[in-house]
Write a protein that holds these residues in place. Sequence first.
Motif, PDB file in Angstrom:
ATOM      1  N   TYR A  87      14.474   1.378  -3.811  1.00 15.06           N
ATOM      2  CA  TYR A  87      13.498   2.321  -4.356  1.00 15.06           C
ATOM      3  C   TYR A  87      12.329   2.486  -3.381  1.00 15.06           C
ATOM      4  N   ILE A  88      11.822   1.390  -2.869  1.00 13.30           N
ATOM      5  CA  ILE A  88      10.717   1.447  -1.907  1.00 13.30           C
ATOM      6  C   ILE A  88      11.142   2.213  -0.652  1.00 13.30           C
ATOM      7  N   GLU A  89      12.335   1.925  -0.154  1.00 14.36           N
ATOM      8  CA  GLU A  89      12.804   2.613   1.043  1.00 14.36           C
ATOM      9  C   GLU A  89      13.016   4.102   0.790  1.00 14.36           C
ATOM     10  N   TYR A  90      13.545   4.449  -0.383  1.00 10.85           N
ATOM     11  CA  TYR A  90      13.739   5.860  -0.712  1.00 10.85           C
ATOM     12  C   TYR A  90      12.400   6.601  -0.721  1.00 10.85           C
ATOM     13  N   VAL A  91      11.399   6.028  -1.385  1.00  7.40           N
ATOM     14  CA  VAL A  91      10.090   6.672  -1.459  1.00  7.40           C
ATOM     15  C   VAL A  91       9.491   6.799  -0.063  1.00  7.40           C
ATOM     16  N   TYR A  92       9.606   5.743   0.744  1.00  6.39           N
ATOM     17  CA  TYR A  92       9.048   5.768   2.093  1.00  6.39           C
ATOM     18  C   TYR A  92       9.656   6.895   2.925  1.00  6.39           C
ATOM     19  N   TYR A  93      10.986   6.966   2.984  1.00  2.63           N
ATOM     20  CA  TYR A  93      11.630   7.976   3.819  1.00  2.63           C
ATOM     21  C   TYR A  93      11.479   9.377   3.236  1.00  2.63           C
ATOM     22  N   ASP A  94      11.434   9.496   1.907  1.00  2.00           N
ATOM     23  CA  ASP A  94      11.202  10.808   1.288  1.00  2.00           C
ATOM     24  C   ASP A  94       9.794  11.307   1.593  1.00  2.00           C
ATOM     25  N   ARG A  95       8.799  10.438   1.453  1.00  2.00           N
ATOM     26  CA  ARG A  95       7.417  10.839   1.752  1.00  2.00           C
ATOM     27  C   ARG A  95       7.237  11.143   3.237  1.00  2.00           C
ATOM     28  N   ARG A  96       7.934  10.402   4.091  1.00  2.00           N
ATOM     29  CA  ARG A  96       7.832  10.661   5.529  1.00  2.00           C
ATOM     30  C   ARG A  96       8.405  12.034   5.865  1.00  2.00           C
ATOM     31  N   GLU A  97       9.518  12.383   5.245  1.00  2.00           N
ATOM     32  CA  GLU A  97      10.110  13.701   5.470  1.00  2.00           C
ATOM     33  C   GLU A  97       9.205  14.808   4.936  1.00  2.00           C
ATOM     34  N   GLN A  98       8.609  14.597   3.765  1.00  2.00           N
ATOM     35  CA  GLN A  98       7.685  15.588   3.210  1.00  2.00           C
ATOM     36  C   GLN A  98       6.489  15.794   4.132  1.00  2.00           C
ATOM     37  N   ALA A  99       5.957  14.699   4.683  1.00  3.29           N
ATOM     38  CA  ALA A  99       4.804  14.805   5.570  1.00  3.29           C
ATOM     39  C   ALA A  99       5.160  15.560   6.846  1.00  3.29           C
ATOM     40  N   ARG A 100       6.362  15.368   7.350  1.00  3.93           N
ATOM     41  CA  ARG A 100       6.779  16.104   8.553  1.00  3.93           C
ATOM     42  C   ARG A 100       6.905  17.592   8.296  1.00  3.93           C
ATOM     43  N   GLU A 101       7.229  17.948   7.048  1.00  4.45           N
ATOM     44  CA  GLU A 101       7.336  19.359   6.679  1.00  4.45           C
ATOM     45  C   GLU A 101       5.985  19.959   6.306  1.00  4.45           C
ATOM     46  N   GLY A 102       4.950  19.136   6.268  1.00  4.86           N
ATOM     47  CA  GLY A 102       3.621  19.619   5.938  1.00  4.86           C
ATOM     48  C   GLY A 102       3.284  19.558   4.462  1.00  4.86           C
ATOM     49  N   ARG A 103       4.149  18.980   3.664  1.00  5.50           N
ATOM     50  CA  ARG A 103       3.892  18.817   2.228  1.00  5.50           C
ATOM     51  C   ARG A 103       3.519  17.363   1.977  1.00  5.50           C
ATOM     52  N   PHE A 104       2.485  17.163   1.194  1.00  8.06           N
ATOM     53  CA  PHE A 104       2.060  15.810   0.868  1.00  8.06           C
ATOM     54  C   PHE A 104       2.087  15.630  -0.638  1.00  8.06           C
ATOM     55  N   ALA A 105       2.604  14.498  -1.085  1.00 11.07           N
ATOM     56  CA  ALA A 105       2.702  14.226  -2.515  1.00 11.07           C
ATOM     57  C   ALA A 105       1.306  14.055  -3.107  1.00 11.07           C
ATOM     58  N   ALA A 106       1.062  14.715  -4.221  1.00  9.68           N
ATOM     59  CA  ALA A 106      -0.254  14.663  -4.850  1.00  9.68           C
ATOM     60  C   ALA A 106      -0.442  13.377  -5.651  1.00  9.68           C
ATOM     61  N   GLU A 107       0.636  12.841  -6.194  1.00 11.20           N
ATOM     62  CA  GLU A 107       0.533  11.651  -7.028  1.00 11.20           C
ATOM     63  C   GLU A 107       1.193  10.466  -6.339  1.00 11.20           C
ATOM     64  N   ARG A 108       0.725   9.281  -6.702  1.00  4.80           N
ATOM     65  CA  ARG A 108       1.313   8.061  -6.173  1.00  4.80           C
ATOM     66  C   ARG A 108       2.632   7.780  -6.880  1.00  4.80           C
ATOM     67  N   ALA A 109       3.580   7.227  -6.161  1.00  7.34           N
ATOM     68  CA  ALA A 109       4.851   6.832  -6.763  1.00  7.34           C
ATOM     69  C   ALA A 109       4.610   5.601  -7.631  1.00  7.34           C
ATOM     70  N   PRO A 110       5.153   5.572  -8.844  1.00  4.76           N
ATOM     71  CA  PRO A 110       4.902   4.434  -9.733  1.00  4.76           C
ATOM     72  C   PRO A 110       5.580   3.156  -9.231  1.00  4.76           C
ATOM     73  N   GLY A 111       4.876   2.054  -9.370  1.00  2.00           N
ATOM     74  CA  GLY A 111       5.440   0.756  -9.032  1.00  2.00           C
ATOM     75  C   GLY A 111       5.400   0.404  -7.565  1.00  2.00           C
ATOM     76  N   ILE A 112       4.734   1.198  -6.747  1.00  2.00           N
ATOM     77  CA  ILE A 112       4.629   0.911  -5.317  1.00  2.00           C
ATOM     78  C   ILE A 112       3.156   0.777  -4.971  1.00  2.00           C
ATOM     79  N   TYR A 113       2.800  -0.337  -4.340  1.00  2.00           N
ATOM     80  CA  TYR A 113       1.398  -0.645  -4.083  1.00  2.00           C
ATOM     81  C   TYR A 113       1.002  -0.473  -2.622  1.00  2.00           C
ATOM     82  N   SER A 114       1.943  -0.269  -1.737  1.00  2.00           N
ATOM     83  CA  SER A 114       1.662  -0.138  -0.317  1.00  2.00           C
ATOM     84  C   SER A 114       1.241   1.294   0.015  1.00  2.00           C
ATOM     85  N   ASP A 115       0.096   1.428   0.647  1.00  2.00           N
ATOM     86  CA  ASP A 115      -0.343   2.757   1.090  1.00  2.00           C
ATOM     87  C   ASP A 115       0.559   3.299   2.194  1.00  2.00           C
ATOM     88  N   ARG A 116       1.124   2.408   2.976  1.00  2.00           N
ATOM     89  CA  ARG A 116       2.036   2.825   4.044  1.00  2.00           C
ATOM     90  C   ARG A 116       3.262   3.529   3.458  1.00  2.00           C
TER      91      ARG A 116
END
Length: 92
Positions: free
Chosen positions: A51-80
């Motif tokens: 789950y952590i790896e999925y969120v990390y790689y999904d958010r990284r792909e979104q950031a490369r496309e110029g889209r940033f998630a507005a909300e934090r993913a539940p259950g993940i405490y790392s800002d990275r």
Amino acid sequence: MGAASAILVVLITLFFPPLGVWAVAGCGADLLINICLTILGYIPGHLHAFYIEYVYYDRREQAREGRFAAERAPGIYSDRVQTGGLGYGNTA
């Protein structure tokens, strides 16, 4: 290089989930939670790690496309993980 590193992290996680979480999230609350889940049972540790790896790689792909998630993913405490590794002034 991105796909090769993702595959390597997944392979590491298959054998020892906390090591995969450490590679993505670093040393913090997510790693401690994953160690405890792995001690309690091998399957919960895997679910949490993937789950952590999925969120990390999904958010990284979104950031490369110029889209940033507005909300934090539940259950993940790392800002990275929350920012897809693009925190602290780094850009895509």
